[in-house]
Design a protein around this motif. Structure first.
Motif, PDB file in Angstrom:
ATOM      1  N   SER A 173      -5.755   0.658   4.531  1.00 40.38           N
ATOM      2  CA  SER A 173      -6.841   1.066   3.638  1.00 40.38           C
ATOM      3  C   SER A 173      -6.737   2.539   3.272  1.00 40.38           C
ATOM      4  N   CYS A 174      -6.287   3.365   4.200  1.00 33.50           N
ATOM      5  CA  CYS A 174      -6.104   4.787   3.916  1.00 33.50           C
ATOM      6  C   CYS A 174      -5.001   5.010   2.893  1.00 33.50           C
TER       7      CYS A 174
ATOM      8  N   ALA B  62       0.834  -1.208   0.000  1.00 35.12           N
ATOM      9  CA  ALA B  62       0.000   0.000   0.000  1.00 35.12           C
ATOM     10  C   ALA B  62       0.870   1.259   0.000  1.00 35.12           C
TER      11      ALA B  62
ATOM     12  N   SER C 155      -5.664  -2.099   9.802  1.00 33.03           N
ATOM     13  CA  SER C 155      -6.507  -2.178   8.603  1.00 33.03           C
ATOM     14  C   SER C 155      -6.910  -0.784   8.134  1.00 33.03           C
TER      15      SER C 155
ATOM     16  N   ILE D  68     -14.197   1.974  -0.349  1.00 30.72           N
ATOM     17  CA  ILE D  68     -13.171   2.118   0.694  1.00 30.72           C
ATOM     18  C   ILE D  68     -13.623   3.154   1.718  1.00 30.72           C
TER      19      ILE D  68
ATOM     20  N   ALA E 151      -7.850  -7.598  -1.565  1.00 26.81           N
ATOM     21  CA  ALA E 151      -8.823  -6.773  -0.845  1.00 26.81           C
ATOM     22  C   ALA E 151      -9.876  -7.651  -0.180  1.00 26.81           C
TER      23      ALA E 151
ATOM     24  N   TRP F 230     -16.222   1.867   4.105  1.00 26.87           N
ATOM     25  CA  TRP F 230     -15.676   1.030   5.172  1.00 26.87           C
ATOM     26  C   TRP F 230     -14.980   1.896   6.223  1.00 26.87           C
ATOM     27  N   LEU F 231     -14.182   2.856   5.752  1.00 22.77           N
ATOM     28  CA  LEU F 231     -13.443   3.719   6.684  1.00 22.77           C
ATOM     29  C   LEU F 231     -14.377   4.505   7.604  1.00 22.77           C
TER      30      LEU F 231
ATOM     31  N   HIS G 240     -11.773  -3.152   2.142  1.00 24.59           N
ATOM     32  CA  HIS G 240     -10.646  -2.780   2.998  1.00 24.59           C
ATOM     33  C   HIS G 240      -9.540  -3.818   2.902  1.00 24.59           C
ATOM     34  N   TRP G 241      -8.443  -3.547   3.580  1.00 26.13           N
ATOM     35  CA  TRP G 241      -7.271  -4.423   3.553  1.00 26.13           C
ATOM     36  C   TRP G 241      -6.804  -4.688   4.968  1.00 26.13           C
ATOM     37  N   SER G 242      -6.215  -5.869   5.157  1.00 29.58           N
ATOM     38  CA  SER G 242      -5.572  -6.243   6.412  1.00 29.58           C
ATOM     39  C   SER G 242      -4.204  -6.801   6.066  1.00 29.58           C
TER      40      SER G 242
END
Length: 113
Positions: free
Chosen positions: A69-70, A18, A65, A92, A44, A95-96, A52-54
Motif C-alpha cells: 500500500s505504501c 506496486a 499489505s 490509502i 484494491a 488505512w495506513l 489497501h492492497w494485499s
C-alpha cells in the motif's frame, strides 16, 4: 527500463505491480505507469473509507499489505495529482494510519535474526 516495461504484461503479483508503478513514476514514464496503477485500482481492497492492497485476497500479512500500500501511495503522490487523485490517496493514508502500532511505527516485513 525496456526490460521492466516488458514485465508489465503480467501483473499477477500485486507487490511487483506496486513496485513497477512507483518505478515508472520516478522515471517520469507516465504512459507506462498508468497501466500498473489501473490494474492496482481493480484489485484494491476497499473497506468503508479505507483502501489497501494485499498480495492475494486471502493474504493475512499486515506488514506486507502495509508495504504494498505504501508503494501504491508513493506512486500516486510522486505523479501530478488531480483533486480526484488526492482524494484517492486520502483513503490509502487513512488505512495506513490505522495500521500503526502504539509507538507510531509499523510491524516489520524484515526477518529478525
Amino acid at each position: 527500463m525496456s526490460c521492466l516495461r516488458e514485465s508489465t504484461s503480467d501483473l499477477s503479483n500485486t507487490y511487483t505491480t506496486a513496485l513497477l508503478a512507483y518505478v515508472f513514476t520516478l522515471a517520469g514514464d507516465m504512459e507506462t505507469h498508468t497501466h500498473p496503477l489501473q490494474h492496482l485500482d481493480k484489485v484494491a481492497l476497499q473497506e468503508g473509507g479505507f483502501l489497501h492492497w494485499s498480495q492475494t485476497a486471502t493474504e493475512t500479512s499486515a506488514s506486507l499489505s502495509v508495504e504494498i500500500s505504501c508503494y501504491v501511495l508513493l506512486a500516486e503522490l510522486s505523479a501530478s495529482l488531480s483533486p480526484e487523485d488526492l482524494g484517492y490517496t486520502v483513503h490509502i493514508v487513512r488505512w495506513l494510519t490505522g495500521q500503526q502500532n502504539s509507538y507510531g511505527g509499523f510491524s516489520s516485513t524484515q526477518l529478525e535474526e
